[in-house]
Design a protein around this motif. Structure first.
Motif, PDB file in Angstrom:
ATOM      1  N   THR A 159      53.870  -2.402  59.221  1.00  0.00           N
ATOM      2  CA  THR A 159      54.256  -1.262  58.711  1.00  0.00           C
ATOM      3  C   THR A 159      54.153  -0.236  59.530  1.00  0.00           C
ATOM      4  N   CYS A 219      51.264  -3.236  50.827  1.00  0.00           N
ATOM      5  CA  CYS A 219      51.792  -3.962  51.967  1.00  0.00           C
ATOM      6  C   CYS A 219      53.202  -3.262  51.943  1.00  0.00           C
ATOM      7  N   VAL A 223      52.364   0.599  51.514  1.00  0.00           N
ATOM      8  CA  VAL A 223      51.328   1.449  52.315  1.00  0.00           C
ATOM      9  C   VAL A 223      51.335   3.144  52.469  1.00  0.00           C
ATOM     10  N   SER A 226      51.175   4.589  49.275  1.00  0.00           N
ATOM     11  CA  SER A 226      49.529   4.709  48.884  1.00  0.00           C
ATOM     12  C   SER A 226      48.856   5.924  49.695  1.00  0.00           C
ATOM     13  N   GLU A 227      49.252   5.921  50.794  1.00  0.00           N
ATOM     14  CA  GLU A 227      48.814   7.177  51.654  1.00  0.00           C
ATOM     15  C   GLU A 227      48.972   8.692  50.919  1.00  0.00           C
ATOM     16  N   ASP A 244      45.907  -2.223  54.355  1.00  0.00           N
ATOM     17  CA  ASP A 244      47.449  -2.661  54.643  1.00  0.00           C
ATOM     18  C   ASP A 244      47.107  -4.027  55.005  1.00  0.00           C
TER      19      ASP A 244
END
Length: 336
Positions: A159, A219, A223, A226-227, A244
């Motif tokens: 990522t 994943c 990721v 989600s941040e 992650d």
């Protein structure tokens, strides 16, 4: 450290590793990139721009355009690996891995086991996956869970540009088949990339941020989503561990369990339908092995159990969003 995007990190790694090891070959549909077009060989470096300069440097014996046949691509890679080469096979879209499942599932994944450890299969299969570019139901899927379920395969999902370099280097130097997933919307993501030698071991999750209220496991593109959710939640004083995974096989179970034992709450974000998914697998593992630490039921944020739609508005509704992740975190925090 150099600043690169993920596409550039992959290209640079392929150049460096093919220069280092003459047994590495690249094969796939249009990997030469423009051969036969008005622009000539390497006019575009493949449709994803991940192979420019390779044909000019290493020639047609090591950079091989194939017919549009995923079964032929993977079958050739499996045979080449058994014969001592280190093939990198590109599947233009991960969705078509089904055409080559026998070569992957019953051949590559089982060579070492069936030959009593005497055979090795150092093949890397690069699969371009994921939604976000309106490529519709047959070109947008995230099929990493299906391949994670197959013993004998390593499954990798970078990522960041640094991980793209480190994980691809590790894949190219190993002796087992690696399914290397590249999310089509992440190619342009920029970041620092270590100079010189850089290898990232498989099975080591990356702690993106730390906090004591909830554990988020994600994943791929999820990721960064989600941040974004974490940034909004932090404004309300809600902290989280964000992991992650980097690889789903091997899976860093210890990192997940250690985090959940501290936070007591779990949200798994997975860009795929919910049934028999990576999210379901991780939620079950945590429920079985860390049940007494849980303060709330594990939550899964996934797509619905349906094909991916083409229309932009419907695709956005299908994909797990930062808002859906934020809502799931708040639901788990409602249990006291």
């Amino acid at each position: 450290m150099a600043i690169m995007n993920i596409r550039e990190a992959i290209v640079a790694t392929l150049h460096a590793e093919m220069e280092r090891d003459s047994d590495i070959i690249l094969l796939g549909e249009d990997v030469v990139g423009g051969n036969g077009t008005a622009g000539g060989p390497e006019a575009i470096g493949g449709i994803w721009g991940t192979s420019p300069g390779l044909w000019a440097k290493f020639g047609p014996d090591r950079v091989i355009d194939t017919p549009i046949s995923e079964s032929a691509i993977i079958g050739a890679a499996a045979g080449a690996a058994l014969s001592g080469k280190r093939p990198v096979a590109e599947l233009m879209f991960a969705d078509f891995v089904g055409v080559s499942l026998d070569q992957i599932w019953n051949q590559m994944a089982k060579f070492r086991y069936m030959f009593g450890g005497k055979a090795r299969c150092p093949a890397v299969v690069r699969l371009v996956y994921g939604a976000g570019m309106q490529t519709a139901a047959q070109h947008s899927q995230s099929v990493y869970a299906m391949l994670t379920a197959m013993p004998g395969l390593k499954v990798v999902l970078p990522t960041t540009p640094a991980d793209a370099k480190g994980l691809l280097t590790e894949a190219l130097r190993g002796d087992d088949p690696v399914m290397f997933f590249e999310h089509k919307t992440l190619y342009g993501v920029k970041g620092e990339v270590p100079d010189g030698e850089h290898r990232q071991r498989f099975g080591e999750a990356r702690m993106v941020r730390e906090g004591g209220d909830v554990t988020i496991v994600a994943c791929g593109r999820m990721v960064s989503f989600s941040e974004k959710a974490a940034d909004k939640l932090a404004a309300d004083g809600i902290g989280m561990d964000l992991l992650d995974l980097r690889t789903t096989s091997p899976l860093d179970e210890d990192a997940i369990l250690e985090s959940v034992e501290q936070t007591g709450r779990l949200v798994v974000v997975d860009e795929s339908p919910p049934r028999c998914s990576l999210a379901a697998d991780i939620a079950a593992m945590v429920t079985e092995r860390a049940f007494t630490s849980l303060k709330a039921p594990p939550a899964m944020v996934t797509g619905p159990h349906s094909p991916l739609p083409f229309a932009r508005s419907l695709e956005r509704a299908w994909v797990p969003s930062p808002q859906k992740i934020e809502d799931a975190v708040r639901r788990t925090l409602a249990f006291r």
